[in-house]
Write an enzyme that holds these catalytic residues in place. Structure first.
Site, PDB file in Angstrom:
ATOM      1  N   GLU A  28       0.832  -1.207   0.000  1.00  0.00           N
ATOM      2  CA  GLU A  28       0.000   0.000   0.000  1.00  0.00           C
ATOM      3  C   GLU A  28       0.866   1.256   0.000  1.00  0.00           C
ATOM      4  O   GLU A  28       2.095   1.175   0.125  1.00  0.00           O
ATOM      5  CB  GLU A  28      -0.913   0.007   1.239  1.00  0.00           C
ATOM      6  CG  GLU A  28      -0.122   0.025   2.548  1.00  0.00           C
ATOM      7  CD  GLU A  28      -0.994  -0.002   3.807  1.00  0.00           C
ATOM      8  OE1 GLU A  28      -2.052  -0.655   3.807  1.00  0.00           O
ATOM      9  OE2 GLU A  28      -0.592   0.632   4.801  1.00  0.00           O
ATOM     10  N   HIS A  30       0.439   5.774   1.076  1.00  0.00           N
ATOM     11  CA  HIS A  30      -0.390   6.827   1.668  1.00  0.00           C
ATOM     12  C   HIS A  30       0.486   8.032   1.916  1.00  0.00           C
ATOM     13  O   HIS A  30       1.724   7.949   1.846  1.00  0.00           O
ATOM     14  CB  HIS A  30      -1.032   6.333   2.977  1.00  0.00           C
ATOM     15  CG  HIS A  30      -0.171   5.403   3.782  1.00  0.00           C
ATOM     16  ND1 HIS A  30       0.999   5.828   4.370  1.00  0.00           N
ATOM     17  CD2 HIS A  30      -0.258   4.063   4.057  1.00  0.00           C
ATOM     18  CE1 HIS A  30       1.560   4.791   4.995  1.00  0.00           C
ATOM     19  NE2 HIS A  30       0.826   3.704   4.811  1.00  0.00           N
ATOM     20  N   HIS A  57       5.559   6.197   7.824  1.00  0.00           N
ATOM     21  CA  HIS A  57       5.761   5.164   8.835  1.00  0.00           C
ATOM     22  C   HIS A  57       7.203   5.248   9.338  1.00  0.00           C
ATOM     23  O   HIS A  57       8.127   5.406   8.542  1.00  0.00           O
ATOM     24  CB  HIS A  57       5.597   3.751   8.247  1.00  0.00           C
ATOM     25  CG  HIS A  57       4.193   3.336   7.982  1.00  0.00           C
ATOM     26  ND1 HIS A  57       3.135   3.630   8.811  1.00  0.00           N
ATOM     27  CD2 HIS A  57       3.665   2.609   6.974  1.00  0.00           C
ATOM     28  CE1 HIS A  57       2.032   3.119   8.327  1.00  0.00           C
ATOM     29  NE2 HIS A  57       2.306   2.497   7.205  1.00  0.00           N
ATOM     30  N   HIS A  86       4.879   0.223  -0.160  1.00  0.00           N
ATOM     31  CA  HIS A  86       5.669  -0.513   0.825  1.00  0.00           C
ATOM     32  C   HIS A  86       4.970  -1.796   1.239  1.00  0.00           C
ATOM     33  O   HIS A  86       3.736  -1.902   1.237  1.00  0.00           O
ATOM     34  CB  HIS A  86       5.968   0.356   2.052  1.00  0.00           C
ATOM     35  CG  HIS A  86       4.750   0.884   2.730  1.00  0.00           C
ATOM     36  ND1 HIS A  86       4.050   1.969   2.257  1.00  0.00           N
ATOM     37  CD2 HIS A  86       4.094   0.488   3.853  1.00  0.00           C
ATOM     38  CE1 HIS A  86       3.022   2.214   3.049  1.00  0.00           C
ATOM     39  NE2 HIS A  86       3.015   1.324   4.032  1.00  0.00           N
ATOM     40  N   CYS A 127       5.771   0.256  14.737  1.00  0.00           N
ATOM     41  CA  CYS A 127       5.505   1.262  13.715  1.00  0.00           C
ATOM     42  C   CYS A 127       4.886   2.494  14.365  1.00  0.00           C
ATOM     43  O   CYS A 127       3.804   2.426  14.944  1.00  0.00           O
ATOM     44  CB  CYS A 127       4.569   0.697  12.648  1.00  0.00           C
ATOM     45  SG  CYS A 127       4.141   1.907  11.375  1.00  0.00           S
TER      46      CYS A 127
END
Lengths: 162, 162
Positions: free
Chosen positions: B65, B67, B71, B105, B119
């Site tokens: 995914e 975004h 992270h 990733h 995370c």
């Protein structure tokens, strides 16, 4: 923004990391802390928090302080005790510790073992406050907190986390 | 706010934590991820980020995914590979991985070993985007990324982190 902030992969070398500076604290006459280092693992303008790694050598301790911002702590290495608010607790690898707003707190490594922990903290935060003589007297009115602060916890307690 | 958020000390039980739910993902026919669980270690209205622990069983993988939010990852356990942007990298315990905004990733555990990581992520964040067929084709045009996605990295690469 330092270039390392966006370095995708930073290899661990024991409890040091490639491209991460180890920041020793300068100890002064007030002995507010002892034998502690800091590494800033993650900090980026697009992240609203930072992740730091603190390590105390055996017998070392962090500053006794309080502030409005919270700490979210994961013990990564070793063993020790923490004071948070009115509680003294043995901690060891992978334990989680929450430091609520304005709670007095300090971490101390056990004799003979280092204590390393991750600490997540808001990037924008208030400055820590140090205890006044009156604050200290209040804390030390609790025998267990006094023993913690003077590195004098009973041996059976020091092994309670085992 | 759940009470556990302010629980000062939560004891680790291996890679589980007292008072922290383990959240398995429901696997579906699209096989977007496999054999992965999530634990929310720290989340509080006064903290602008959350700290989660993800663990993949041997051979498991996280969702591919991207975004806008970042992270900040610290590998806590085991060994595997990650894809971040155009790079496939072997990772192992305590390595740091930064996922920049909009980078595709995925994390994959090595066969025979779990992969667990912390995370850190902003509490307020955008929803993940899944790859379209066209996005996947672009990624798979890179032989190394294709091998990663099909769990077919050469053996010598799988041991590169050793």
């Amino acid at each position: 923004m330092p270039e390392r902030d966006r370095t995708v992969h930073r290899k661990a070398l024991g409890y040091r990391w490639q491209g991460v500076d180890e920041l020793p604290y300068k100890e002064d006459d007030r002995a507010l802390f002892k034998a502690i280092t800091r590494q800033l693992l993650f900090s980026d303008p697009e992240m609203q928090a930072e992740l730091r790694y603190f390590e105390m050598a055996p017998g070392g301790f962090s500053t006794l302080e309080r502030h409005q911002h919270m700490h979210a702590v994961l013990i990564l290495r070793g063993r020790g005790h923490c004071l948070v608010g009115g509680e003294v607790t043995p901690v060891e690898s992978r334990d989680l510790v929450t430091v609520p707003p304005m709670a007095w707190h300090q971490f101390r490594a056990t004799q003979g073992e280092p204590l390393g922990f991750l600490c997540m903290v808001n990037a924008k935060r208030d400055k820590p406050q140090l205890p006044s003589a009156e604050d200290l007297a209040k804390l030390e009115a609790d025998a267990r907190i006094a023993a913690f602060l003077h590195d004098d916890l009973p041996a059976e307690d020091a092994s309670a986390a085992l």
